[in-house]
Design a protein around this motif. Structure first.
Motif, short mmCIF file in Angstrom:
data_model
loop_
_atom_site.label_atom_id
_atom_site.label_comp_id
_atom_site.label_asym_id
_atom_site.label_seq_id
_atom_site.Cartn_x
_atom_site.Cartn_y
_atom_site.Cartn_z
N SER A 92 59.66 57.83 -1.39
CA SER A 92 60.02 59.20 -1.04
C SER A 92 59.41 60.20 -2.02
CB SER A 92 61.54 59.34 -1.02
OG SER A 92 61.93 60.67 -0.76
N GLN A 93 59.47 59.87 -3.30
CA GLN A 93 58.87 60.75 -4.30
C GLN A 93 57.37 60.87 -4.10
OE1 GLN A 93 60.03 58.99 -8.02
NE2 GLN A 93 62.16 59.71 -7.90
N GLN A 98 63.18 55.23 -2.96
CA GLN A 98 63.13 56.48 -3.71
C GLN A 98 61.73 56.73 -4.24
OE1 GLN A 98 65.95 56.66 -6.89
NE2 GLN A 98 65.67 58.86 -7.25
N HIS A 154 66.76 50.43 -2.72
CA HIS A 154 66.94 51.87 -2.83
C HIS A 154 65.96 52.47 -3.82
CE1 HIS A 154 70.50 51.71 -0.32
NE2 HIS A 154 71.02 50.76 -1.10
N GLU A 155 65.72 51.79 -4.93
CA GLU A 155 64.77 52.31 -5.92
C GLU A 155 63.38 52.40 -5.32
OE1 GLU A 155 66.97 50.03 -6.39
OE2 GLU A 155 68.17 50.50 -8.18
#
Length: 502
Positions: free
Chosen positions: A240-241, A237, A233-234
């Motif tokens: 995505s960022q 993320q 998930h990190e």
């Protein structure tokens, strides 16, 4: 009476001429008639003079070069008045002598002295390789094969020929030598050490492959799969960022290329005769400048490809972690199986965290513990120990229950069933000093008519054989049987007949 020769250089010459035999004779000494009056040794190549005296050929010829008179009787001498005494020579050469080489006990006729010396195993000879050692002939082969520093050896790693004294230096730089990686301990060729560390070594510190997206973790290569699995998930993320940042960078570029229609007041009616179709089309991609449109499309395509690659990488790593976990579990099972085979019928089971099972009792559960499987011998019966810390049936709440269960083993088809023999179960005293220990011990004798001793039809026989009331719980917990929160149960298996079916 023997005369001394006149002063001359003959004394210097006598040191190099071939005088008589000075050897260890078998009888200790030789008849005086074979003694040369000049050198006082046994005559070598005996020569008899016209006056009847006998000398070594070399001795008498050296003498008459200085004096023409017989050293014994002063008679006139000359080479024409001397002859070889073949009879005396034959007698002398038949005398028996001992080998002069230390350690050799052979004796032989003087005539065979040279031939013996050529092959005598105790004779000191130089090393054929040219090393400074003098050694006995019997040690020569071993010296040449194993000890000589100048012998040629072939490197077993690269097949290069080197002298034995140079081999240690050669091994320190041999590119084909297997050496241990200082980080992970793996054995690799010296020439491949760098590539091993760059692509294989499990303990090299490397960055996470998501470092390009902002992950700052650095770890050993072997920890990457667990890091990927724990930080899915990190990582998503971060990706995505990164995509968001790229999108925010795209918007100003698109806005700067918007036509005037995109900035018209909203109240402007599209029915106005001043508004044309080319002003109504406000799609930023379509209305952007040609160069800006291509750049935006390329960057968007790259982002999509990166997201697809990231997803595939995560899926691949997840699959790899699952496979490695299965392999580790399989190896652990094999190791436990091997350990159980080598106990040879004497098995110690350490029950760790024993007192923690009290908490499970307070929660209303009844813990049942099974030991790893073990064998009565390498090819014998497989079994395990069952322990009920709070007891069962009539022993429930008051006694520890201990049972033995037979398990499916690799050699069950070759063993004789039902099992026949004796079983000794013990809970060990871990605290009392040696000689004062009070182990809790009980014996079991097999009963072939019981299902517990028959060949297992499942992984572990449902029926066990043992004691419902093996030991009081109070004795176990307050006595000397739990140390560092560990209880040890011992089983000794004694089979009546463990021979395999032929």
């Amino acid at each position: 009476m023997l005369r001394s020769p006149p002063p001359s250089h003959s004394a210097e010459q006598n040191s190099s001429i071939d005088q008589g035999f000075d050897l260890p004779w078998e009888d200790g000494r030789v008849d005086k008639r074979y003694e040369c009056p000049i050198c006082l040794l046994v005559q070598r190549n005996p020569v008899q003079t016209s006056c009847g005296h006998r000398y070594c050929r070399a001795c008498i010829y050296a003498w008459i070069r200085e004096s023409p008179l017989c050293p014994t009787c002063n008679s006139a001498l000359g080479t024409s008045k001397m002859f070889t005494d073949l009879i005396a020579e034959r007698e002398i050469m038949s005398l028996r002598v001992k080998c002069s080489n230390e350690g050799c006990t052979q004796t032989f006729e003087l005539a065979n002295s040279e031939s013996h010396n050529e092959k005598c195993l105790f004779r000191l000879v130089p090393c054929p390789n040219g090393c400074p050692n003098l050694l006995r002939r019997r040690s020569l082969d071993n010296h040449m094969a194993n000890l000589c520093l100048l012998r040629v050896k072939v490197c077993e790693h690269c097949s290069e020929e080197v002298k034995a004294e140079d081999l240690p230096d050669h091994l320190n730089k041999c590119r084909e030598l297997q050496i241990s990686c200082e980080l992970c301990g793996c054995r690799v060729q010296r020439s491949e050490l760098m590539s091993h560390r760059e692509s294989v070594c499990a303990k090299v510190i490397i960055p996470c492959c998501y470092s390009r997206f902002g992950c700052t973790e650095r770890m050993q290569r072997q920890n990457l799969p667990s890091h990927y699995a724990a930080c899915v998930h990190e990582h998503l993320q971060l990706v995505s960022q990164h995509v968001s940042i790229l999108e925010s960078q795209m918007r100003p570029s698109v806005a700067s290329h918007r036509p005037a229609s995109a900035r018209l007041p909203q109240q402007l009616s599209f029915d106005s005769p001043y508004v044309t179709s080319d002003l109504i089309d406000t799609d930023p991609i379509k209305t952007a400048a040609p160069g800006g449109t291509a750049a935006l499309l390329n960057e968007a395509s790259d982002l999509a490809a990166q997201l697809v690659d990231a997803k595939r990488t995560i899926e691949r790593l997840t699959s790899t972690v699952q496979q490695q976990t299965q392999k580790i579990s399989s190896l652990e099972r094999k190791i436990r199986e091997i350990d159980g085979r080598h106990c040879n019928g004497v098995f110690y089971w350490q029950v760790n965290n024993y007192m923690d099972y009290k908490q499970t009792l307070l929660q209303g559960s009844t813990p049942v513990l099974h030991s790893p499987g073990f064998y009565s011998s390498f090819y014998g019966y497989k079994m395990c120990i069952r322990l009920n810390p709070n007891g069962i049936e009539q022993g429930s709440g008051t006694h520890v229950s201990v049972f033995l269960h037979f398990m499916k083993g690799e050699n069950d088809a070759l063993l004789r069933w039902p099992f026949k023999g004796k079983i000794v179960l013990s809970i060990l005293d871990l605290i009392s000093p040696d000689g004062c220990q009070q182990h809790i011990v009980d014996f079991l004798s097999s009963k072939p008519d019981l299902a517990a001793f028959r060949r297992p039809t499942s992984n572990r026989n449902h029926k066990g054989f043992g004691y419902l009331e093996f030991a009081p719980i109070s004795v176990i917990e307050k006595g000397n049987y739990v140390k560092d929160n560990t209880l040890v149960v011992k089983a000794v298996i004694e089979c009546e007949d463990e021979s395999l079916i032929a």
